[in-house]
Design an enzyme around this catalytic site. Structure first.
Site, PDB file in Angstrom:
ATOM      1  N   ASP A   1       0.781  -1.068   0.085  1.00 50.73           N
ATOM      2  CA  ASP A   1      -0.045   0.104   0.018  1.00 50.73           C
ATOM      3  C   ASP A   1       0.924   1.197   0.063  1.00 50.73           C
ATOM      4  OD1 ASP A   1      -1.428   2.149   0.741  1.00 50.73           O
ATOM      5  OD2 ASP A   1      -2.951   0.992   1.764  1.00 50.73           O
ATOM      6  N   HIS A   2       1.109   1.760  -1.352  1.00 56.23           N
ATOM      7  CA  HIS A   2       2.122   2.926  -1.219  1.00 56.23           C
ATOM      8  C   HIS A   2       1.963   3.989  -0.339  1.00 56.23           C
ATOM      9  CE1 HIS A   2      -0.445   4.578  -4.187  1.00 56.23           C
ATOM     10  NE2 HIS A   2      -0.186   5.706  -4.066  1.00 56.23           N
TER      11      HIS A   2
ATOM     12  N   HIS B   1      -5.861   2.718   1.248  1.00 56.82           N
ATOM     13  CA  HIS B   1      -5.031   3.843   1.661  1.00 56.82           C
ATOM     14  C   HIS B   1      -5.711   4.437   2.768  1.00 56.82           C
ATOM     15  CE1 HIS B   1      -3.164   3.067  -1.975  1.00 56.82           C
ATOM     16  NE2 HIS B   1      -3.624   3.655  -2.768  1.00 56.82           N
TER      17      HIS B   1
END
Lengths: 325, 510
Positions: B199-200, B262
């Protein structure tokens, strides 16, 4: 005789923020940033522009009240000062960030007056770092009182041709209970880190105890302080795994360090701004520009505590140098 | 004579060195795709440039396109030159990096491809001394994750002389059931501890800084509860539209694309309990506990406490902007949400009764991601009525574009009388730490190579987030929305404002 009054400087610092805030564009004021007191001591001959640029570059990451002391060397006992702010506008933001700068000029004779000026100017509750850019100053007896004001004293022994004298200078600071740092040691960090990275591979690590030879090369006729540090650090590390290799301090076209076992070798060599790592004949190239004063001080200002690995290496390097003699 | 065998690397200097990075091969599935070119290879090149990768590092790219090793290197060279935004291109560093790039072409459904890949992996291990370590990165269509993992296992590549890890990109399923099914497929080949769900958002410096801010300082913890916090707003706004990704976005929507992963992870980072240590599973346990504490909503609550939106056409600065339904590849009757606002409550002693408002949307007025924690007002208004009720104490954590933290409070206005006005105390990440921040992919790739899963999502966290998001999706899907319901360039639909107004709150305008 010129003198400076710390109270006057402190008032000037207060006025500075009022003025700077009023002058800021858009009525946004300015942000004062401070994480330490940095005392930078330099000879009058030291390029003030270069030093100023280094200090300015350090401020965004290590915002500090900087007390820049220039030793004029003059015989008469004189002290002068000026106060200004170092500001920058972070990209894409609306408000300037500013750090305080105090510039003091002192003659050699006034060196002993400096502690009484510096002490009240230290920012409360924050660490004090003394960066002495002149080895002549560091060797002066009056330097001690200034050094005692700081948590950490940073010197650079690179200009000292006699490695033994250089190491003894740093050791003498440490012996007086000062947390000493030497930028010659800081220059070894990227080398040491690369070497350590190689031995994260367990197949190489397993062979380390059977290291037979260590070679440290420098370009100068006599090994530099940096090469002694590197050699001492490598030998100390190898001793921890039971290896007792032969150490060769050599002169070469390329600075570097090589470790050899019976059936393996690891070499790091600097080629211009590149570091060439060769492991059993397989070469890898990475960028390794020569570190600037900014790079070195940036690293040192990030370490405000004892550095046991450096302290041990310093002691071992002295032993190696004495053994060489 | 006995020789002591080294257990630890005697050269390490934790005070000065960056983290220890072991040698390994990164195997990228979908190496001809956009993510590889835009993010993965530029991030790996940057790590090489910064000397962060071990000497024995290699990449094997795979995709269906037939390419030689050299052709793959040429393509990646173009990618590095085009997409490395703040990295100087260095010919020598590239040459050394490119020497470790290899390529295997093949179909993800073809068993022979995996045999070829296994042979290449062995060859690369021999040539580059990668210690038998391999990181498989699935940058393919999500529908191919399971088959790729099965293929890796079928060829025996999930085991070897070193460690083996699998990185998967979101979405981790389309709902709870498919998330579990995907997990089941992955777990047939890899253990959960070997699966890294990326999950950047969690790789961003400021999101990591939330942990430092909360747990490295003692002064905020006493304020961090229902006793002092009135509510929390988490905003991820984008000014752009779907930018050619209309067909993909139409299937996902803002809720699934942003909130399910996110924003809910950011919320967990803000609201989680302190972990006993900073070890990966310790931190993830606390994050997971928080996610499991989020109260799933009933259909009635969903209709009251959520707000979907879709942007319509508008003119922004004199420039006509199409609505979502006018975007290429989008159905003219599309019911996809390009905006989602949700109210969550955590059923914990710390947060009971505190609303967490999450919103995200496309074509909002500006690109901004931030968390605003609004504190309760002072218990007694002892100054005149001048103290604006609209100026509560706020702690704002800005994630992008200006990373930093601000504290807003009231101060006496200079001069006679006691007039108060709001002022802001700011910490700017970029100005206080001038060093270049690594990109999220640099951080996360390095973490995966090092074996640090702190910033990666665990299966129980995925399931916990679907458990609260899926009911919302179901109700939204069954509801006929009056889309579009907000013009491009505005702060979203009126329903989102009403959602907050019900509790006497208003959205911040970041």
């Amino acid at each position: 005789m010129g003198t400076v009054a710390p109270d006057h400087i402190l008032k000037e610092l207060v006025d500075l923020w009022v003025t700077t805030g009023k002058e800021a564009e858009g009525g946004q004021g300015v942000l004062r940033a401070c994480s330490l007191t940095l005392v930078a001591m330099a000879e009058e001959s030291d390029d003030p522009m270069a030093l100023g640029e280094t200090l300015a570059a350090l401020m965004p990451e290590h915002p500090a009240r900087t007390i820049s002391i220039r030793l004029s060397g003059a015989a008469a006992r004189t002290l002068t000062e000026r106060v200004y702010a170092q500001c920058w506008m972070p990209f894409g933001q609306r408000r300037q960030i500013c750090c305080e700068q105090v510039e003091i000029t002192a003659s050699d004779a006034a060196l002993e007056d400096l502690p009484s000026v510096v002490l009240p100017l230290e920012v409360p509750d924050l660490p004090v770092v003394l960066w002495c850019r002149s080895v002549r100053l560091a060797a002066m007896p009056e330097f001690d009182a200034l050094a005692q004001l700081a948590q950490k004293v940073v010197v650079d022994t690179a200009p000292i041709a006699d490695s033994r004298a250089a190491l003894e200078l740093v050791a003498s600071l440490a012996a007086r209970g000062i947390w000493a740092a030497d930028l010659s040691w800081t220059r070894t960090t990227r080398w040491r880190e690369t070497l350590a990275g190689i031995f994260e591979n367990h197949s190489y690590l397993d062979g380390l105890a059977r290291t037979t030879k260590v070679r440290v090369a420098s370009k100068r006729e006599q090994p530099t302080v940096r090469s002694w540090y590197l050699a001492a650090w490598v030998m100390d590390a190898l001793a921890k795994v039971g290896a007792r290799p032969r150490l060769e301090m050599t002169r070469s076209e390329h600075t570097g360090v090589t470790l050899e076992g019976e059936d393996w070798s690891v070499a790091l060599e600097r080629w211009g701004a590149r570091l060439v790592t060769t492991i059993n004949g397989l070469a890898q190239c990475t960028s390794l520009p020569a570190p600037s004063d900014y790079d070195l001080m940036r690293e040192e200002l990030g370490i405000l505590r004892r550095d046991p690995i450096f302290e041990n290496t310093l002691s071992s390097a002295l032993k190696l140098v004495h053994a060489e003699d | 004579m006995l020789v002591a065998m080294p257990i630890e690397n005697p050269f390490q200097d934790p005070l000065r060195f960056e983290r220890r990075v072991p040698e390994c091969t990164v195997v990228i599935f979908g190496a001809n795709g956009d993510l590889t070119k835009r993010k993965l290879i530029p991030a790996l090149y940057r790590l090489a440039y910064d000397r962060r990768l071990a000497a024995g590092f290699a990449v094997i790219g795979t995709s269906r396109t037939a390419l030689s090793d050299d052709q793959f290197r040429d393509k990646m060279l173009e990618a590095v030159k085009q997409f490395s935004e703040d990295t100087e291109f260095d010919e020598d560093v590239w040459k050394a990096f490119a020497a470790g790039l290899y390529y295997v072409a093949g179909d993800i459904d073809d068993a022979a491809f995996y045999e070829k890949l296994a042979a290449k992996l062995k060859q690369v291990d021999g040539e580059r001394a990668t210690g038998g370590n391999a990181l498989f990165y699935l940058s393919t269509q999500p529908s191919q994750y399971g088959r790729a993992a099965q293929g890796i296992g079928g060829a025996g590549m999930n085991q070897g002389s070193g460690w083996r890890r699998l990185v998967v990109e979101k979405p981790f399923g389309r709902n709870l059931e498919t998330a579990r099914a995907l997990s089941g497929e992955l777990h047939q080949v890899f253990q959960e501890s070997e699966v890294y769900r990326i999950d950047h958002y969690l790789g961003k410096e400021t999101v990591q800084n939330i942990l430092a801010f909360r747990f490295g300082n003692g002064i905020f913890e006493p304020l961090w509860s229902r006793n002092h916090v009135d509510h929390v707003q988490i905003t991820a706004a984008e000014s752009i539209g779907v930018e050619g990704r209309g067909a993909y976005y139409q299937e996902a929507g803002a809720l699934a694309d942003m909130i399910q992963n996110h924003l809910i992870q950011v919320m967990a980072t803000i609201a989680m309990e302190p972990s006993a240590s900073f070890r990966a599973d310790s931190v993830r346990d606390e994050r997971s506990k928080l996610l499991r504490s989020i109260k799933p909503m009933t259909p009635d609550e969903i209709r009251r406490d959520t707000a979907p939106g879709q942007y319509g056409p508008a003119s922004i600065g004199g420039q006509p902007v199409p609505g979502f339904r006018e975007e290429p590849g989008v159905d003219k009757e599309s019911g996809t949400d390009t905006y989602a606002a949700v109210t969550f409550f955590c059923e914990t002693w710390r947060w009971a009764g505190v609303p967490f408002y999450l919103r995200t949307g496309k074509r909002l007025p500006k690109r901004v991601t931030e968390i605003a924690i609004q504190f309760k007002p002072a218990p007694l208004a002892m100054f005149d009525g001048d103290a604006p009720a609209t100026a509560p104490n706020l702690l704002i954590v800005r994630i992008q574009p200006e990373e930093g933290i601000s504290l807003k409070f009231l101060s006496k206005q200079p001069g006679a009388g006691m007039r108060l006005r709001p002022v802001s105390m700011d910490f700017n990440y970029g100005s206080s730490f001038g060093e270049r921040s690594p990109s999220a992919y640099e951080t996360l790739l390095l973490d995966a190579i090092v074996g640090d899963a702190t910033l990666y999502t665990r299966q129980d966290m995925v399931e916990a987030s679907w458990r609260v998001v899926e009911p919302i999706e179901n109700v939204w899907r069954e509801t006929k929305h009056d889309f579009p319901n907000y013009p491009a360039g505005s702060w979203g639909p009126a329903a989102a404002d009403r959602m907050l107004a019900r509790r006497g709150h208003t959205w911040r305008k970041p």
